[in-house]
Design a protein around this motif. Structure first.
Motif, short mmCIF file in Angstrom:
data_model
loop_
_atom_site.label_atom_id
_atom_site.label_comp_id
_atom_site.label_asym_id
_atom_site.label_seq_id
_atom_site.Cartn_x
_atom_site.Cartn_y
_atom_site.Cartn_z
N VAL A 166 -4.90 3.01 8.24
CA VAL A 166 -5.34 4.25 7.61
C VAL A 166 -4.42 4.56 6.44
N VAL A 167 -5.01 4.81 5.28
CA VAL A 167 -4.22 5.16 4.10
C VAL A 167 -4.42 6.63 3.79
N VAL A 168 -3.33 7.33 3.54
CA VAL A 168 -3.41 8.75 3.17
C VAL A 168 -2.80 8.90 1.78
N ALA A 169 -3.53 9.50 0.87
CA ALA A 169 -3.04 9.62 -0.51
C ALA A 169 -3.42 10.96 -1.09
N ARG A 170 -2.89 11.23 -2.26
CA ARG A 170 -3.13 12.53 -2.87
C ARG A 170 -4.54 12.67 -3.42
N ALA A 219 0.83 -1.20 0.00
CA ALA A 219 0.00 0.00 0.00
C ALA A 219 0.86 1.25 0.00
N GLN A 220 1.93 1.20 0.79
CA GLN A 220 2.82 2.37 0.86
C GLN A 220 3.42 2.70 -0.49
N GLU A 221 3.65 1.65 -1.28
CA GLU A 221 4.29 1.86 -2.57
C GLU A 221 3.31 2.19 -3.69
N ALA A 222 2.05 2.16 -3.38
CA ALA A 222 1.05 2.41 -4.42
C ALA A 222 1.06 3.87 -4.85
N SER A 223 0.60 4.07 -6.05
CA SER A 223 0.63 5.40 -6.66
C SER A 223 -0.12 6.43 -5.81
N GLY A 224 0.53 7.53 -5.52
CA GLY A 224 -0.12 8.63 -4.82
C GLY A 224 -0.21 8.49 -3.32
N VAL A 225 0.24 7.37 -2.78
CA VAL A 225 0.11 7.16 -1.33
C VAL A 225 1.22 7.90 -0.59
N ILE A 226 0.81 8.66 0.41
CA ILE A 226 1.77 9.43 1.20
C ILE A 226 2.15 8.67 2.47
N ALA A 227 1.17 8.02 3.07
CA ALA A 227 1.46 7.31 4.33
C ALA A 227 0.41 6.24 4.57
N VAL A 228 0.83 5.19 5.27
CA VAL A 228 -0.12 4.19 5.76
C VAL A 228 0.16 4.05 7.24
N ASP A 277 -7.99 2.90 -3.75
CA ASP A 277 -7.30 1.80 -4.42
C ASP A 277 -6.31 1.14 -3.46
N ALA A 278 -5.61 1.96 -2.70
CA ALA A 278 -4.54 1.42 -1.86
C ALA A 278 -5.03 0.61 -0.68
N ILE A 279 -6.23 0.85 -0.19
CA ILE A 279 -6.66 0.08 0.99
C ILE A 279 -6.76 -1.40 0.67
#
Lengths: 284, 154, 795
Positions: free
Chosen positions: C117-121, C63-72, C128-130
């Motif tokens: 918790v996933v934080v993304a742009r 998830a951390q490496e997914a596009s647009g993800v800032i933090a998990v 998508d990342a969850i």
């Protein structure tokens, strides 16, 4: 709420649509009205890689008469089917059923073809089509074929449509002069049918000459209530007589049990709704 | 990404969108029409109702790409030259809204139902609004508003 | 009559159309999800699909490496900062309160609990990342009913507590003249009276406000700002500070437009804690908007009680004693009010009747389901349902008309003010008038006749009549009583009334409307009090920077407490203005009169308008000694008592015995909510309230399967009714003013819901008595009704 990514194609001819679908393999879904598919995509119950949208294939839309056959293009919205005088004349019970699907906004987008291809056992389109002895015209890379409704609905959400095939038309032999009624039972108005009954009745000299009855959500697919149909031949369209015939409505069915009712309740509903639908059809 | 051109409330918009973007998201996020809202995931609540080529649809169940080349009217496109649409006025007069969340969708559907049925009975209004959920009003004043609007020739 | 002038009320009592409407009907709304801030990031929650499990591992790498993800962020990551979500009501000193982390650390206890918790742009990227977060769950046995939770050998949800019982509260009441407590009274009745026992079910409901919860936290300014679709901005601010250790003065909470609450947005939520913590950690604005599926699953549920009622009465139907035993399902954790919600019903089971003795025995217990808390009525609908079902059932047992039984036992009009067995003093009421009017509007006798006819001819469609004569306690609440009940906060409300230099008015209120029309009603009150134009008044609320003092909106308190604060604040303005005006007019304040917005010297035509006085106070060139510049009044009202609206609701239902379908044929309600400020708004509250009560009776239930998964997880299955499913009701009012506040108002927000559910169920049961049916568990789905008829036939 947000679907997974997919590639999107919006062909303008049926041939183009078939080619695109064949090219995409089993990772594609056909988008008709989207009123069943989009919720599925939003909840991520499915995540196809490719979506082929039939919305711009104009040749798939419209209602027409072809001799003694009513022909409805697969991409005709429910609202159009429900409002059509032609449909009402030739297939009254289908007209009624289309008017009960979901709600007005959904009826503006949802299509008869999409509903039939989706084959939700609680969906309203299969029962009238089956009752009236309809045929489904299917187009694929191998060409065009016609499948009788009797052979089309195979299982839950499963039809005779191949992965690379598109439902193009619904053809129904004219039942002009027949009465028809779709009796639908729900807890709230916009709900999927808990049980519903499509009845078409031809009366002659005050009796029922012939009856066609199909049941929604009494099994994994739509079913004909053949025992009822036989019992109604020559029957007086009275409450008592029709009640006796309708008592067999649940024969041969395997209704589901869920939070809207168990199998027993559904069997009971089938008999009650069959009686009411047949009486209404006989009177209409 | 796909390029689409959609006429929204009288203005033409050309944008690049992902095919998966829902029309309601396009309206809210891309062109700033936040008057149209999202209330559910399953096409039940109707809060997102707009007009697409003059007919009511649930914009959560239309892809933005499907609206390419078409016309969308939202709640924000109803008033003309600052004058409220008769349906908006009727909702106000009849106290047919409380929190207001379902209101845009309800108004858009109410206008559409009068297209098919310009003089509906009470039950016909209720049936015509079966696809729009409201939690605040109990619907009674909404029905009143729609019938008042019908009388006013909305 | 207003509080401050002798002029007739121009605004209070008027059907004013709402100020709030224009923005709402044109789509110029400010829902929290509409808001954005520069550089804003989006949050998505990874939620447990299982109801009870230990967390083996949480793998976030993909998830951390997914596009647009800032933090998990996981529970472990937040363990030191997240503290515990607060519970503010110890219903007993021994109440057990388990720790409640916003993000689960080692155990999940309900399906939907947040585990990462996933934080993304973008919102899409977060969503998508969850799916890429991989959580290992080791399943534990699932407990789904309070009966199972409290049984010996039950799986314990919170092992450190050693029990699934959170609290056991027993309140024993008896009147002065009583022979003893309720046990004695029941004993006596068993010898020469009647003892009548019933068990009822309050199903689990979901408040299902139309606006999904949404929040945006911006940590980049001097204050951390949290916008949230909440009913309680003030309470939330205090609790965020206390729970997260953030300095309160560094926090600002704003409730922008809020799309309905019904108690469901009266909560301090994991989502809000997470949004604040993550925004602070990342130093960027972060937004979270739930999906409807998340909302139904994880925003708190309501009701959920097993009820056992024991009635003691004389042979002629005069009631003497009532024993109530409740098991209330708290869900997996104790919520903000927790056991306080059913406790509010403690004082309402005795309702409008005169009992000698009464006991309320409540056990609250944990189960592997979503937490429960206030939902429209919060404890009082449950109580009213219990007693009003009991009275209709008892009437049938006695062969007595249900209205006759009510009348035999209710507090008579001349007996007010009346102190009930539960120790509450009802100030005023007139059950006779409301009931007579309801019967008249209903056509009671004609409908009974039709019922008899249908029974005679064994019509497959039967008719039933249900009664609900309710009262409710609202206007929450006197702070000293809340303290005595061990609720952590008070029940006051604050208002400032500010005359601007140009004569316009700002009313700042601590109330926090989410559809109730306070801007309109408060303007009406202030307009009368100040003699100012309705349209010249602006009501400001919902932002702790703008309306810094408040106790927010719930419990049908805003008009009774918040409205009174406006009255009191306006009085202070008029008082001060009078002194300034007198000085300007060179007269003694005793010779100055205030009417129609102007101060005049008695017997002369010399006058100053409120606007002139306001400007003079602003310019401050010549103010009397001891009078400070500017013209503003400030008041904080702590009510002395609760308020007691009441009413009589009559419902006629048709039951199709072939299908079990229940249709409401006629619904009449006559409510007495004291004086009315805005009849249109009041009627709207009654309509909406009644419909939610009907929905509990006929349509709604939060259903879990045996694994603890919420089956009714969307509006396809959780049946909120539409207009097509509901009747048009006949509404009317009687008016018995409250004697405990200057406007005589009683509150109406929850009354409709409290009244209606038993009226509907009573009607359906009444229809089916000849079929051997004496109860049906809610919701009265066709399936349940049909099944009850089949079972009744077997008896």
């Amino acid at each position: 709420m947000i679907p997974a990514r997919f590639d999107y194609h919006a062909p303008t001819t049926l041939d183009e649509a078939v080619r695109l679908l064949a090219g995409a393999g089993d990772e594609a879904k056909v988008l008709a009205g989207g009123q069943s598919l989009l919720p599925v995509l939003r909840l991520r119950l499915a995540a196809p890689e490719v979506v082929v949208d039939l919305g711009r294939v104009d040749e798939l839309r419209g209602v027409r008469e072809d001799g003694d056959t009513l022909v409805i293009g697969a991409m005709t919205p429910h609202a159009e089917v429900a409002a059509s005088d032609v449909v009402r004349r030739h297939a009254r019970v289908l007209s009624e059923a289309a008017a009960t699907v979901a709600d007005p906004q959904v009826r503006h987008r949802g299509t008869i073809g999409g509903a039939i291809a989706h084959a939700d056992p609680a969906g309203d389109m299969p029962a009238p089509v089956l009752a009236l002895g309809g045929e489904l015209v299917v187009v694929g890379p191998g060409g065009r074929r016609t499948v009788p409704a009797d052979d089309f609905f195979e299982d839950l959400f499963t039809t005779a449509l191949g992965d690379d095939e598109i439902l193009a038309e619904v053809r129904i032999p004219s039942h002009q002069g027949w009465g028809g009624h779709y009796a639908k039972f729900t807890r709230v108005a916009q709900q999927w049918s808990i049980v519903a009954v499509a009845a078409a009745v031809r009366t002659e000299g005050g009796s029922i000459a012939e009856a066609k009855v199909a049941l929604t959500n009494m099994g994994s697919t739509v079913v004909r209530a053949t025992a009822v149909e036989q019992a109604l031949v020559g029957a007086e369209p009275s409450d008592e007589v029709v009640r006796a015939a309708a008592a067999q409505a649940a024969e041969g069915t395997s209704p589901p049990s869920d939070i809207n009712g168990d199998a027993d309740f559904r069997r009971n509903l089938a008999t009650v709704l069959t009686r009411r639908a047949v009486l209404a059809a006989a009177g209409s | 990404m796909t390029s689409i051109t959609v006429n929204v409330d009288g203005s033409s918009n050309t944008d690049e969108v992902e095919p998966r973007m829902l029309l309601v998201q396009y309206l809210r996020e891309q062109i700033g029409k936040t008057g149209t809202v999202v209330g559910c995931d399953t096409t039940n609540c109707g809060a997102c109702t707009v007009h697409l080529d003059g007919r009511s649809v649930k914009s959560c169940s239309v892809l933005a790409v499907q609206a390419d080349g078409h016309e969308v009217t939202t709640i924000e496109g109803l008033a003309t030259n600052g004058e409220l649409h008769p349906m908006q006025q009727a909702f106000h007069e009849s106290h047919a809204l409380q929190c207001g969340y379902c209101t845009p969708g309800m108004i858009m559907q109410a206008i559409d139902l009068l297209v098919d049925n310009p003089d509906p009975s009470e039950q016909e209004v209720r049936d015509g609004l079966e696809g729009n959920l409201c939690r605040c009003t109990g619907y009674q004043n909404i029905v009143k508003a729609v019938r008042a609007a019908a009388k006013a020739g909305a | 009559m207003t509080a401050t002038t002798d002029a007739p009320a121009m605004e209070v009592g008027r059907d004013r159309r709402r100020k709030e409407d224009h923005r709402l009907i044109t789509g110029r709304t400010r829902w929290t999800d509409n808001l954005s801030a520069p550089g804003m990031l989006h949050i998505a929650m990874v939620r447990s699909p299982v109801a009870h499990a230990t967390i083996g591992s949480v793998n976030v790498k993909a998830a951390q490496e997914a596009s647009g993800v800032i933090a998990v962020v996981t529970g472990e990551d937040l363990a030191d900062e997240q503290g515990t979500l607060p519970n503010v009501w110890s219903i007993t000193p021994e109440q057990k309160v388990p720790p409640h982390p916003s993000v689960a650390v080692d155990t999940v206890r309900f399906a939907g609990e947040i585990v990462a918790v996933v934080v993304a742009r973008s919102a899409a990227q977060a969503r998508d990342a969850i799916e890429l977060v991989d959580v290992d769950y080791d399943d534990l046995p699932v407990v789904l009913d309070t009966r199972d939770a409290l049984a010996d050998g039950a799986t314990i949800l919170h092992p450190d507590l050693g029990t699934n019982e959170s609290a056991h509260l027993v309140l024993d009441f008896q009147t002065e003249g009583a022979a003893g407590n309720v046990d004695a009274v029941i004993e006596a009745a068993s010898k020469d009276g009647i003892v009548f026992e019933r068990e009822y079910e309050q199903q689990r409901l979901i408040p299902a406000f139309m606006e999904p919860r949404s929040m945006l936290c911006d940590p980049t300014g001097e204050q951390i700002v949290l916008w949230s679709a909440t009913q309680i901005p003030h309470v939330l601010r205090v609790l965020l500070a206390l729970s997260l250790g953030i300095s309160e003065s560094k926090l600002r909470v704003v409730a922008p437009d809020v799309g309905g609450g019904f108690g469901g947005k009266l909560q301090v939520t994991p989502e809000e804690f997470i949004t604040v913590l993550v925004a602070r950690r990342l130093g960027k604005p972060c937004k979270y908007t739930e999906t409807r599926s998340e909302s139904l699953m994880a925003a708190h549920h309501g009701r959920a009680q097993h009820q056992k009622l024991t009635l003691a009465a004389k042979k002629d139907g005069t009631v003497t004693g009532l024993k109530v035993e409740l098991e209330a399902d708290m869900g997996a954790y104790l919520s903000l009010l927790g056991g306080g919600t059913p406790t509010l019903g403690a004082f309402m089971f005795n309702a409008i009747y005169k009992f000698d003795a009464y006991r309320f025995d409540l056990r609250t217990a944990f189960t592997n389901k979503a937490w429960t808390d206030a939902y429209r009525g919060a404890g009082r609908p449950e109580a009213t349902f219990g007693i009003e079902r009991l009275m209709d059932d008892f009437a049938h047992e006695l062969g007595m008309d249900p209205l006759e039984l009510r009348e035999k036992n209710w507090i008579r009009h001349e007996e007010f003010p009346f102190t009930t067995v539960a120790g509450l003093e009802y100030d005023s009421g007139n059950y006779e008038a409301a009931t007579a009017r309801a019967k008249e509007l209903f056509g009671y006798d004609e409908l009974r006749a039709e019922q008899a006819e249908r029974r005679d001819r064994k019509d497959p469609v039967q008719l039933g009549i249900g009664v609900s004569t309710y009262t409710e306690m609202c206007g929450l609440a006197p702070s000293r009583i809340l303290g005595a009940l061990s609720y952590a906060a008070g029940g006051w409300e604050h208002a400032s009334v500010r005359m601007l230099p140009t004569g316009k008015v700002e009313v700042v209120t601590g109330s926090s409307a989410h559809g109730q029309g306070h801007e309109t009603a408060w303007s009406q009150i202030a307009a009368d009090a100040l003699g100012v134009d309705f349209d010249d008044i602006e009501v400001l609320h919902g932002d702790t920077a703008v309306a810094p003092r408040g106790m927010d909106t719930y419990g049908s308190r805003s008009l009774v407490v918040g409205g009174m604060a406006v009255v009191a604040a306006a009085e202070k303005v008029v008082e001060k203005a009078k002194v300034i005006a007198a000085h300007m007019l060179e007269a003694s304040p005793d010779d100055v009169e205030f009417a129609a917005g102007a101060f005049s010297v008695r017997g002369t035509d010399q006058a100053k308008t409120m606007a002139e006085v306001a400007f003079a106070a602003f310019a401050a060139h010549d103010l009397p000694d001891g009078v400070e510049p500017t013209l503003e009044g400030d008041a904080t009202i702590d009510p002395n008592t609760f308020s007691y609206p009441h009413g009589t609701h009559l419902c006629a239902t048709e039951v199709d015995t072939e299908t079990g379908q229940v249709t409401i044929r006629k619904y009449v309600c006559v409510d007495d909510i004291g004086k009315v400020v805005n009849p249109l708004i009041v009627e709207g509250q009654v309509h909406g309230g009644v419909v939610q009560g009907i929905a509990q009776a006929l349509f709604e239930e939060a259903v879990y399967d045996e694994s603890g998964t919420l089956i009714t997880g969307s509006f396809t299955d959780y049946l909120v009714p539409s207009a097509a499913d509901l009747p048009t009701m006949v509404t009317d009012r009687t008016e018995t003013p409250a004697t405990t506040n200057p406007l005589g108002v009683k509150g109406v927000g929850e009354a409709g819901t409290i009244a209606s559910t038993p009226a509907v169920v009573n009607a359906a049961v009444d229809a089916l008595r000849p079929y051997g049916v004496d109860d049906i568990t809610m919701p009265l789905s066709p399936h349940r009704v049909w099944r009850a008829i089949q079972d009744g036939a077997d008896r």
